[in-house]
Design an enzyme around this catalytic site. Structure first.
Site, PDB file in Angstrom:
ATOM      1  N   HIS A   1       0.660  -1.434  -0.106  1.00  0.00           N
ATOM      2  CA  HIS A   1       0.558  -0.146  -0.187  1.00  0.00           C
ATOM      3  C   HIS A   1       1.096   1.653  -0.026  1.00  0.00           C
ATOM      4  O   HIS A   1       1.069   2.259  -0.217  1.00  0.00           O
ATOM      5  CB  HIS A   1      -0.658  -0.189   1.156  1.00  0.00           C
ATOM      6  CG  HIS A   1      -1.808   1.409   1.191  1.00  0.00           C
ATOM      7  ND1 HIS A   1      -2.847   1.396   0.921  1.00  0.00           N
ATOM      8  CD2 HIS A   1      -1.320   2.404   2.282  1.00  0.00           C
ATOM      9  CE1 HIS A   1      -3.297   2.393   1.385  1.00  0.00           C
ATOM     10  NE2 HIS A   1      -2.240   3.594   2.052  1.00  0.00           N
ATOM     11  N   GLU A   2       1.724   0.835   1.166  1.00  0.00           N
ATOM     12  CA  GLU A   2       2.320   2.586   1.219  1.00  0.00           C
ATOM     13  C   GLU A   2       3.400   2.862   0.086  1.00  0.00           C
ATOM     14  O   GLU A   2       3.832   4.148  -0.461  1.00  0.00           O
ATOM     15  CB  GLU A   2       3.806   2.374   2.444  1.00  0.00           C
ATOM     16  CG  GLU A   2       2.906   2.448   3.671  1.00  0.00           C
ATOM     17  CD  GLU A   2       1.769   3.599   3.767  1.00  0.00           C
ATOM     18  OE1 GLU A   2       2.663   4.506   3.430  1.00  0.00           O
ATOM     19  OE2 GLU A   2       0.690   3.001   4.403  1.00  0.00           O
TER      20      GLU A   2
ATOM     21  N   HIS B   1       1.781   4.682  -3.156  1.00  0.00           N
ATOM     22  CA  HIS B   1       1.888   6.314  -2.751  1.00  0.00           C
ATOM     23  C   HIS B   1       2.641   7.052  -3.223  1.00  0.00           C
ATOM     24  O   HIS B   1       3.492   7.281  -4.138  1.00  0.00           O
ATOM     25  CB  HIS B   1       1.727   6.798  -1.327  1.00  0.00           C
ATOM     26  CG  HIS B   1       0.456   6.454  -0.526  1.00  0.00           C
ATOM     27  ND1 HIS B   1      -0.791   6.772  -1.270  1.00  0.00           N
ATOM     28  CD2 HIS B   1       0.517   5.731   0.736  1.00  0.00           C
ATOM     29  CE1 HIS B   1      -1.793   6.631   0.340  1.00  0.00           C
ATOM     30  NE2 HIS B   1      -0.925   5.791   1.321  1.00  0.00           N
TER      31      HIS B   1
ATOM     32  N   HIS C   1      -5.016   7.814  -1.904  1.00  0.00           N
ATOM     33  CA  HIS C   1      -6.133   7.233  -1.772  1.00  0.00           C
ATOM     34  C   HIS C   1      -7.429   6.661  -2.433  1.00  0.00           C
ATOM     35  O   HIS C   1      -7.500   7.875  -3.224  1.00  0.00           O
ATOM     36  CB  HIS C   1      -6.599   7.444   0.109  1.00  0.00           C
ATOM     37  CG  HIS C   1      -5.979   6.560   1.187  1.00  0.00           C
ATOM     38  ND1 HIS C   1      -4.940   7.666   2.005  1.00  0.00           N
ATOM     39  CD2 HIS C   1      -4.557   6.039   1.319  1.00  0.00           C
ATOM     40  CE1 HIS C   1      -4.703   7.195   2.749  1.00  0.00           C
ATOM     41  NE2 HIS C   1      -3.564   6.102   2.329  1.00  0.00           N
TER      42      HIS C   1
END
Lengths: 367, 77
Positions: free
Chosen positions: A119-120, A123, A129
């Site tokens: 997930h990170e 980014h 998001h």
């Protein structure tokens, strides 16, 4: 999906990363593996490549810290905020921080580092998001197994970087085989440095003596160079090599790394060209021979001389009485051969040449 | 009547959450202005998570706020 304002992205596809420190919750190798697997998730669906640096400034600097950890964006102790990462850019751009006050794990017992890292790193590549609750980029933690990207994540990242030109279309979140399906069969089984690896479709399970539950992972997440399905696999612990077979090719691994010179054609072992696939393979430590099973026959390969033994192939049915005439996977432990065919596992004594026990295939997965 | 302590705790928790993740301004502001901004930010958060957009701190909103999550703000820079 959402991008950051101005659709921030890396200007070239070769991105560097560096792990600045490690959490004490996991072994260093497990952190390395979680980060590499998390990067590979994004590399699978884009033209991006990731190179690890051991010193200097990398595009993505990865670290573990607690509370105020140097970016005036403090963490909050256990639970709550787990991690954060900065969108692509110079300096702190792309940097990825994990809250050291969390308990990081490889499984679902606490926060799974691979899931959070995937997930990170989304980014760090320019994904903001998503409001799609099924997406990896949804901001709330949820543990899932298998390939973590949803169609929404894939569309989002490909809108920034395009698709991976070298691979077939990745199927988002493929349906992972269920370990307790009574009809479950295996593709291949091997040992890997004390662990048992069970391959099924595009996934594998890791069984470790100290892990209560098998851990299921997408093959591509760990070995991106490998075809999505494994036909056979075996370990030669003396050489510290694991050999994996798919179609007419074979790969040798040293730990998790591909050995130079591979993949090779299986015919280099001495198999005739008529053999197009190996169904199962097992190394018998006590004899130094590797048995290769193809259809209703098997071959014996001498590991010390690197040649195929004479007098083969021989019939499986005749030499292993009580067994089916074909096998999907084989393992060897303490004088016993474990044959897997469809949903049945045969425990076979190599010394007394008879079947000792019949169980369901998935009994080794604690089912 | 004074706020119940759980309600008060939730309000403080929500303010912190919105401050960190939805750009709720901190610092001294007039009561009315602060309340308006709080409600606006709360609605933004509820809309993003596809909750019922009420602008009030209901149970489902608090529950979602208490779940473990990523610390990157959901909106803007």
């Amino acid at each position: 999906y959402n991008h950051f304002p101005r659709h921030l992205k890396w200007q070239n596809n070769n991105i560097t990363f560096r792990i600045l420190n490690y959490t004490p919750d996991l072994k260093k190798a497990d952190v390395d593996r979680a980060i590499r697997n998390a990067l590979n998730v994004w590399a699978d669906v884009t033209p991006l490549t990731f190179k690890k640096l051991h010193e200097g400034i990398a595009d993505i600097m990865i670290s573990f810290g607690s509370r105020e950890h140097g970016d005036y964006n403090p963490f909050d102790g256990p639970n709550g905020l787990l991690a954060h990462a900065y969108p692509p850019g110079a300096g702190i751009g792309g940097d990825t921080h994990f809250d050291e006050d969390e308990q990081w794990t490889k499984d679902s017992s606490a926060y799974n580092l691979f899931i959070v890292a995937a997930h990170e790193l989304g980014h760090a590549l320019g994904m903001s998001h998503s409001s799609d609750a099924g997406a990896l980029m949804y901001p709330v933690y949820s543990y899932t197994t298998g390939f973590p990207l949803s169609e929404d994540d894939i569309e989002g990242i490909q809108a920034l970087y395009g698709a991976n030109p070298n691979s077939k279309k990745v199927k988002p979140r493929p349906v992972a085989p269920s370990k307790c399906d009574p009809d479950l069969s295996f593709d291949a089984v091997t040992e890997l440095r004390g662990e048992t690896i069970v391959f099924k479709d595009s996934f594998y399970w890791r069984l470790h003596p100290q892990m209560p539950e098998p851990e299921q992972t997408l093959i591509k997440s760990t070995w991106p160079f490998f075809p999505k399905k494994v036909d056979a696999a075996y370990e030669n612990p003396e050489k510290d090599r694991v050999y994996m077979f798919s179609g007419i090719k074979m790969w040798a691994l040293n730990g998790y790394d591909l050995v130079d010179g591979y993949p090779k054609y299986i015919h280099k072992l001495g198999l005739p060209k008529s053999v197009r696939k190996v169904d199962a393979a097992v190394y018998i430590k006590d004899t130094g021979k590797t048995l290769l099973f193809t259809d209703e026959e098997y071959w014996s390969y001498d590991e010390s001389t690197g040649t195929m033994d004479r007098g083969y192939p021989r019939s499986i049915e005749e030499d292993f009485p009580g067994m089916d005439d074909e096998v999907d996977a084989v393992a060897y432990h303490y004088g016993q051969l474990y044959f897997f065919h469809e949903h049945i596992q045969y425990e076979y004594s190599y010394a007394s040449r008879k079947v000792l026990r019949i169980q369901r295939t998935n009994s080794i997965l604690n089912c | 009547l004074p706020l119940q302590s759980t309600e008060k705790d939730n309000r403080l928790f929500a303010e912190k959450y919105l401050h960190r993740l939805y750009g709720l301004p901190a610092g001294l502001q007039g009561r009315l202005q602060k309340s308006d901004t709080f409600q606006t930010k709360l609605k933004e958060m509820q809309k993003f998570f596809k909750l019922k957009v009420t602008g009030t701190l209901d149970d489902s909103t608090v529950e979602l706020m208490k779940q473990a999550r990523c610390g990157v703000p959901d909106i803007g820079e």
